[in-house]
Design a protein around this motif. Structure first.
Motif, PDB file in Angstrom:
ATOM      1  N   LEU A  88      16.365  85.886  19.207  1.00  0.00           N
ATOM      2  CA  LEU A  88      16.684  84.577  18.627  1.00  0.00           C
ATOM      3  C   LEU A  88      15.778  83.501  19.224  1.00  0.00           C
ATOM      4  N   PRO A  89      15.484  82.447  18.453  1.00  0.00           N
ATOM      5  CA  PRO A  89      14.601  81.394  18.972  1.00  0.00           C
ATOM      6  C   PRO A  89      15.381  80.346  19.789  1.00  0.00           C
ATOM      7  N   HIS A  90      14.883  80.029  20.962  1.00  0.00           N
ATOM      8  CA  HIS A  90      15.608  79.095  21.838  1.00  0.00           C
ATOM      9  C   HIS A  90      15.700  77.693  21.213  1.00  0.00           C
ATOM     10  N   CYS A  91      14.785  77.383  20.270  1.00  0.00           N
ATOM     11  CA  CYS A  91      14.770  76.048  19.659  1.00  0.00           C
ATOM     12  C   CYS A  91      15.967  75.813  18.736  1.00  0.00           C
ATOM     13  N   ALA A  92      16.775  76.855  18.489  1.00  0.00           N
ATOM     14  CA  ALA A  92      17.966  76.662  17.657  1.00  0.00           C
ATOM     15  C   ALA A  92      19.197  76.375  18.513  1.00  0.00           C
ATOM     16  N   ARG A  93      18.996  76.227  19.833  1.00  0.00           N
ATOM     17  CA  ARG A  93      20.133  75.856  20.687  1.00  0.00           C
ATOM     18  C   ARG A  93      20.610  74.448  20.309  1.00  0.00           C
ATOM     19  N   ALA A  94      21.903  74.216  20.430  1.00  0.00           N
ATOM     20  CA  ALA A  94      22.452  72.903  20.078  1.00  0.00           C
ATOM     21  C   ALA A  94      21.898  71.819  20.991  1.00  0.00           C
ATOM     22  N   ARG A  95      21.582  72.192  22.224  1.00  0.00           N
ATOM     23  CA  ARG A  95      20.994  71.254  23.183  1.00  0.00           C
ATOM     24  C   ARG A  95      19.800  71.929  23.841  1.00  0.00           C
TER      25      ARG A  95
END
Ligand code: SF4
Length: 204
Positions: A88-95
């Motif tokens: 999964l891409p870390h840039c899709a984290r909510a923060r």
């Protein structure tokens, strides 16, 4: 009219035949896509709808199609896999700052989601992957794929990323003969990216 020659395809292994079909299919497809993408973009006004210029919209559609085709070609082999990883891409984290409670493991490398926010896409996608028996990695970029594949041996990998990153991630998979499936981010960028959980669920 029958052939004027006799052939015996049993002299070729199934593996070789499969490679021939896949390469021919890909080559032909690239030709067809190249010829028609501009028309597709203009017909469906994809440049206008996305706000991209024509050249970028063409690149995007070409990559979308390429990933879909690669998925279709590898689906059968992928479905036989027992040990699978979800990237999964870390840039899709909510923060993307300290408010994200995930700790980063530099050795693997991956962020380990701590599930601090119910609405976070990475939290939801991680739960989905784990429920289906996947090892889940939240990675900063396609360059991490090679490292992860060295840590553990997988026989199937699902990646979620933009087209560029997916294509980059496919290379080491191809080299190792691991079937992969790609899920295109519905919105890219360095932060606040988006993915469609239903599409991911279907692929898993
Ligand atoms: S749910 Fe996971 S990925 Fe999302 S902000 Fe919290 S720790 Fe980070």
């Amino acid at each position: 009219m029958p052939y004027s020659f006799i052939y015996d395809l049993t002299r070729l292994s199934q593996g070789v035949l499969k490679q021939v079909f896949e390469s021919a299919y890909e080559a032909r497809l690239h030709k067809v896509i190249g010829r028609h993408t501009k028309k597709l973009v203009q017909t469906f006004k994809i440049d206008e709808a996305t706000g991209l210029n024509l050249a970028d919209a063409i690149t995007l559609v070409e990559d979308l199609v390429e990933v879909q085709v690669a998925n279709a070609l590898q689906r059968q082999s992928f479905e036989k896999a027992d040990c699978k990883a979800l990237l999964l891409p870390h840039c899709a984290r909510a923060r993307m700052d300290k408010r994200c409670m995930a700790d980063f493991d530099d050795d693997v490398p991956t962020y380990n989601c701590q599930g601090c926010r119910d609405g976070c896409l990475i939290n939801k996608a991680t739960a989905l992957g784990k429920k289906r028996g996947y090892d889940v990695y939240v990675i900063p970029g396609g360059a991490c794929v090679e490292k992860i594949l060295k840590v553990k041996k997988y026989d199937g990998v699902v990646g979620v990323a933009c087209g560029m990153e997916l294509k980059m991630g496919l290379r080491p998979l191809k080299k190792l003969g691991i079937p992969g499936q790609g899920v295109f981010l519905t919105k890219n960028g360095c932060a606040n990216t988006n993915l469609n959980l239903q599409s991911l669920e279907r692929i898993l």
